[in-house]
Design a protein around this motif. Structure first.
Motif, short mmCIF file in Angstrom:
data_model
loop_
_atom_site.label_atom_id
_atom_site.label_comp_id
_atom_site.label_asym_id
_atom_site.label_seq_id
_atom_site.Cartn_x
_atom_site.Cartn_y
_atom_site.Cartn_z
N VAL A 516 0.85 -1.19 0.00
CA VAL A 516 0.00 0.00 0.00
C VAL A 516 0.88 1.24 0.00
O VAL A 516 0.69 2.17 -0.79
N ASP A 517 1.87 1.26 0.90
CA ASP A 517 2.76 2.42 0.98
C ASP A 517 3.55 2.62 -0.31
O ASP A 517 3.73 3.75 -0.77
N ILE A 518 4.02 1.52 -0.89
CA ILE A 518 4.80 1.63 -2.14
C ILE A 518 3.93 2.15 -3.27
O ILE A 518 4.35 3.02 -4.05
N PHE A 519 2.69 1.65 -3.37
CA PHE A 519 1.79 2.11 -4.43
C PHE A 519 1.50 3.61 -4.28
O PHE A 519 1.53 4.35 -5.27
N VAL A 520 1.25 4.06 -3.06
CA VAL A 520 1.00 5.49 -2.83
C VAL A 520 2.24 6.30 -3.16
O VAL A 520 2.15 7.38 -3.76
N GLN A 535 11.13 0.59 -14.61
CA GLN A 535 12.18 -0.18 -13.95
C GLN A 535 12.37 0.23 -12.50
O GLN A 535 12.59 -0.60 -11.62
N SER A 536 12.24 1.53 -12.22
CA SER A 536 12.38 1.98 -10.84
C SER A 536 11.24 1.44 -9.98
O SER A 536 11.44 1.14 -8.80
N LEU A 537 10.05 1.31 -10.57
CA LEU A 537 8.93 0.73 -9.83
C LEU A 537 9.22 -0.72 -9.46
O LEU A 537 8.97 -1.15 -8.33
N VAL A 538 9.76 -1.47 -10.43
CA VAL A 538 10.09 -2.87 -10.16
C VAL A 538 11.18 -2.96 -9.10
O VAL A 538 11.13 -3.80 -8.19
N ASP A 540 11.79 -0.88 -6.67
CA ASP A 540 11.20 -0.61 -5.35
C ASP A 540 10.50 -1.84 -4.78
O ASP A 540 10.54 -2.09 -3.57
N LEU A 541 9.85 -2.59 -5.67
CA LEU A 541 9.07 -3.73 -5.21
C LEU A 541 9.93 -4.96 -4.92
O LEU A 541 9.51 -5.83 -4.15
N THR A 542 11.10 -5.05 -5.50
CA THR A 542 11.90 -6.27 -5.37
C THR A 542 13.13 -6.12 -4.50
O THR A 542 13.79 -7.10 -4.19
N ARG A 543 13.44 -4.90 -4.08
CA ARG A 543 14.65 -4.73 -3.26
C ARG A 543 14.42 -5.20 -1.82
O ARG A 543 13.31 -5.27 -1.35
#
Length: 543
Positions: A516-520, A535-538, A540-543
Motif C-alpha cells: 500500500v505504501d509503495i503504491f501510494v 524499472q524503478s517501480l520494479v 522498489d518492489l523487489t529490493r
C-alpha cells in the motif's frame, strides 16, 4: 450548523448538553471478579473485553472494528438475503454502520463492543437485586423467557451499575462513559457476518465461514445431530470470525429497534413489533442465516402481556453518545461543513463552495418565502449529492489502492520467479550442459546431453513465459499507478490509507501493508515527475 440567529439558541443548548455529558466524575475501582472464568468466558481469546457484574460476576465482550476516517464516516454494507420468496422480510439492502469509540493506537478505525456470548441466567440474576447466584453449568445457559422491555431494563440496570461501580474499566469517548443496550440489527448483522475480518464476498454468504465445514460445530439447531430440542450452555461451540459464540442458533436474540418490512431494497415506513435475529435451537439448519429477520409482537395477543418465549434471549452491545463534549461537537460541525466539498482539486472545491455560498446568500435575500424555501431546498439537495459522491469516491479510492497493492505484490512475486529461473539456467543448467558438451561423446554421454538440452529448452521456455508475465504485470501496475494518480489527488488518497490498512489488518492481510505504501509512493512520484519509470517501480518492489 448554521450561524443564523434562529440557530444560535439551539447551538448553545447543544454545547451545554455536551459540556454536561463531559463532566468528569471520579472513578471507582471495579469490584473484583470472583466467578470462575468458564462461567463468563469459557473460550478466552486475545482481545476479550471483560466487564464486571455485581456478585463478583462478569460479562465478556468483543471489539467490532469499523473502518473510519472521521467522526462522520460510516461503513456502507449490503445486508439481508437473496431469497425472492422471503424478500418482503429480508431482501438485500444497503445500510450504514459506524463505531462509537476511538482507539488512538489504531488510526482509521472506530469500534463498538458486542457481547461475546448470549446473556446467561447467572448474569441476569446477578443484576436482579436478589440473592447472588451460584454460577454453574445449569446457569450458563442463555437467559430466555424475558420480554423486550425486560431486556431494555436489564441494559439500563447494567449501565447504571457499571458507571457507578466500574467506570474506569468501561469504554469511554471524549470522557463520556459508554452504556449497555441491545444491538441495532445492522450492528448485529455486521458482526454476525464477520465484519472487517472477512472478505466482501464472504460477508455476503448466507452464514459466516466455517473452516471445518460442519455447521453443528458452530451453531445449535433443530435435530439429533445438534441441539436435540434444548438450550445449551454458552461457549461450547466454535465462534464466528470475530470470536462471537452462538451468534447463530441456540437462543434467538432481540434487537433494539422495531421491525420494518423490506420494500425492494429499503425498509418500509411502518414500525411494527421488535426484531429477532440469529435463529434458535428449534429451527432447522436451512432456516438459520445471517440475514434472516423475524418480527415478534411486543405483546402476546392471547394474554395481553409482554411477549416472552423459551427460545427468546439477548446479547448486549456497548456504545456511546454521539455528542460527548463541546470539543466533539465542534469536530462534528467542522466535518459536516467539509463533507460536500470536493477534494479532487482545490480549484474544484473553491468553485463548488463559492456556488453554494452564492445560493445561500440568494436564499437569505429572497423576499418571497416560497422562493427562499425553494432555494434552500436546492442547496440542501446539492450538498446531499456531493456527500454521496464523496462517499462513493472514497470507497473507490480504497478499492483502487487495494488493487494496486495486490498488483505490486504479484509483480514482485513474478519478478522473483523470473530471477530464480534465470539463476538456475545460468548458474546450474548451462554450466552442466557445457560440461557434457566437452566430454567424449559415448552413448551414455550423448543421452545425458540430449536430456540436458531438452531440459535447457524447457527452462528457456519457462523463462520466456515469465518474462512475458512480468512485462504484463508491470504494464498493468504502471497503468493503475498512472490512472489512479491522475484521477485522485494525493490528499484524497492519503485520507483513505489508514482506513484501508485497518481493513487489510482485520482480514489478516498484513503482508499487503508495505505494498500500500509503495503504491501510494509511486503515485506521488508520478505526480511530481509527470511520468513513471517502470524499472524503478520494479526495483522498489523487489529490493
Amino acid at each position: 450548523m448554521s450561524d443564523r440567529p434562529a440557530a444560535r439558541p439551539l447551538r448553545a443548548a447543544l454545547l451545554g448538553l455536551a459540556a454536561w455529558l463531559a463532566i468528569t466524575v471520579p472513578g471507582r475501582a471495579a469490584e473484583p471478579i470472583t466467578w470462575p472464568e468458564e462461567s463468563y468466558n469459557p473460550s478466552p481469546a486475545p482481545g476479550d473485553v471483560v466487564l464486571p457484574l455485581p456478585c463478583g460476576g462478569a460479562m465478556t465482550f468483543r471489539r467490532i472494528d469499523l473502518p473510519s476516517a472521521g467522526i462522520l464516516d460510516d461503513v456502507r454494507v449490503q445486508l439481508g438475503d437473496a431469497q425472492p420468496e422471503l424478500g418482503f422480510l429480508s431482501d438485500r439492502r444497503f445500510e450504514v454502520v459506524a463505531g462509537s469509540f476511538t482507539d488512538t493506537a489504531t488510526p482509521g478505525v472506530r469500534y463498538f463492543l458486542m457481547g461475546k456470548y448470549e446473556v446467561t441466567r447467572a448474569q441476569w440474576d446477578a443484576l436482579a437485586g436478589g440473592e447472588c447466584p451460584n454460577p454453574t453449568m445449569r446457569t450458563r445457559v442463555p437467559q430466555t423467557e424475558v420480554s423486550w422491555f425486560d431486556a431494555v431494563a436489564f441494559g439500563q440496570r447494567y449501565s447504571e451499575w457499571l458507571i457507578t461501580h466500574a467506570r474506569d474499566v468501561l469504554p469511554s469517548e471524549s470522557g463520556t462513559p459508554g452504556f449497555v443496550r441491545l444491538p441495532t440489527e445492522d450492528e448485529w448483522e455486521y458482526a454476525a457476518r464477520g465484519g472487517m475480518a472477512v472478505s466482501s464476498e464472504t460477508f455476503l454468504a448466507s452464514r459466516f465461514p466455517m473452516p471445518s465445514g460442519v455447521p453443528a460445530e458452530y451453531l445449535w439447531y433443530q435435530g439429533t445431530g445438534s441441539a436435540e430440542g434444548k438450550l445449551h450452555p454458552i461457549g461450547l461451540l466454535k465462534p464466528n470470525p470475530l470470536d462471537l459464540h452462538d451468534i447463530l442458533g441456540n437462543a434467538s436474540e432481540m434487537m433494539f429497534e422495531p421491525f420494518r418490512l423490506n420494500r425492494r431494497g429499503r425498509l418500509h415506513g411502518q414500525a411494527g413489533g421488535f426484531i429477532v435475529r440469529g435463529g434458535d435451537f428449534t429451527m432447522p439448519l436451512d432456516q438459520i442465516r445471517s440475514g434472516m429477520r423475524v418480527e415478534m409482537p411486543y405483546y402476546a395477543g392471547s394474554s395481553g402481556k409482554a411477549t416472552e418465549t423459551r427460545q427468546l434471549g439477548l446479547r448486549l452491545a456497548v456504545a456511546a453518545p454521539v455528542i460527548t463534549s463541546p470539543e466533539r461537537l465542534a469536530e462534528i460541525e467542522r466535518e459536516w461543513r467539509a463533507m460536500p466539498s470536493s477534494s479532487e482539486s482545490p480549484a474544484n472545491a473553491r468553485r463548488e463552495d463559492a456556488a453554494l455560498s452564492t445560493l445561500d446568500r440568494l436564499a437569505d435575500e429572497a423576499g418571497d418565502d416560497a422562493i427562499r424555501s425553494e432555494l434552500r431546498g436546492v442547496g440542501q439537495s446539492i450538498r446531499e449529492a456531493l456527500v454521496d459522491r464523496n462517499d462513493a469516491r472514497n470507497r473507490t479510492v480504497r478499492s483502487l489502492v487495494n488493487v494496486g497493492a495486490l498488483l505490486g505484490n504479484k509483480l514482485r512475486t513474478d519478478q522473483q520467479r523470473l530471477l530464480a529461473v534465470g539463476q538456475a539456467i545460468e548458474q546450474v543448467a548451462r554450466p552442466a550442459l557445457r560440461q557434457l558438451q566437452s566430454r567424449r561423446q559415448d552413448a551414455q554421454t550423448r543421452k545425458a546431453l540430449g536430456d540436458a538440452e531438452a531440459q535447457m529448452q524447457q527452462m528457456e521456455k519457462q523463462r520466456s513465459g515469465l518474462e512475458d508475465t512480468v512485462r504484463t504485470s508491470r504494464e498493468i501496475y504502471v497503468d493503475t499507478v498512472l490512472s489512479t494518480a491522475g484521477d485522485y489527488s494525493d490528499e484524497v488518497v492519503q485520507a483513505q490509507v489508514p482506513t484501508l490498512k485497518a481493513e487489510l489488518h482485520a482480514r489478516g492481510s498484513d503482508a499487503l501493508l508495505p505494498y500500500v505504501d509503495i503504491f501510494v509512493l509511486h503515485m506521488q512520484r508520478m505526480r511530481d515527475n509527470g511520468a513513471a519509470d517502470p524499472q524503478s517501480l520494479v526495483d522498489d518492489l523487489t529490493r
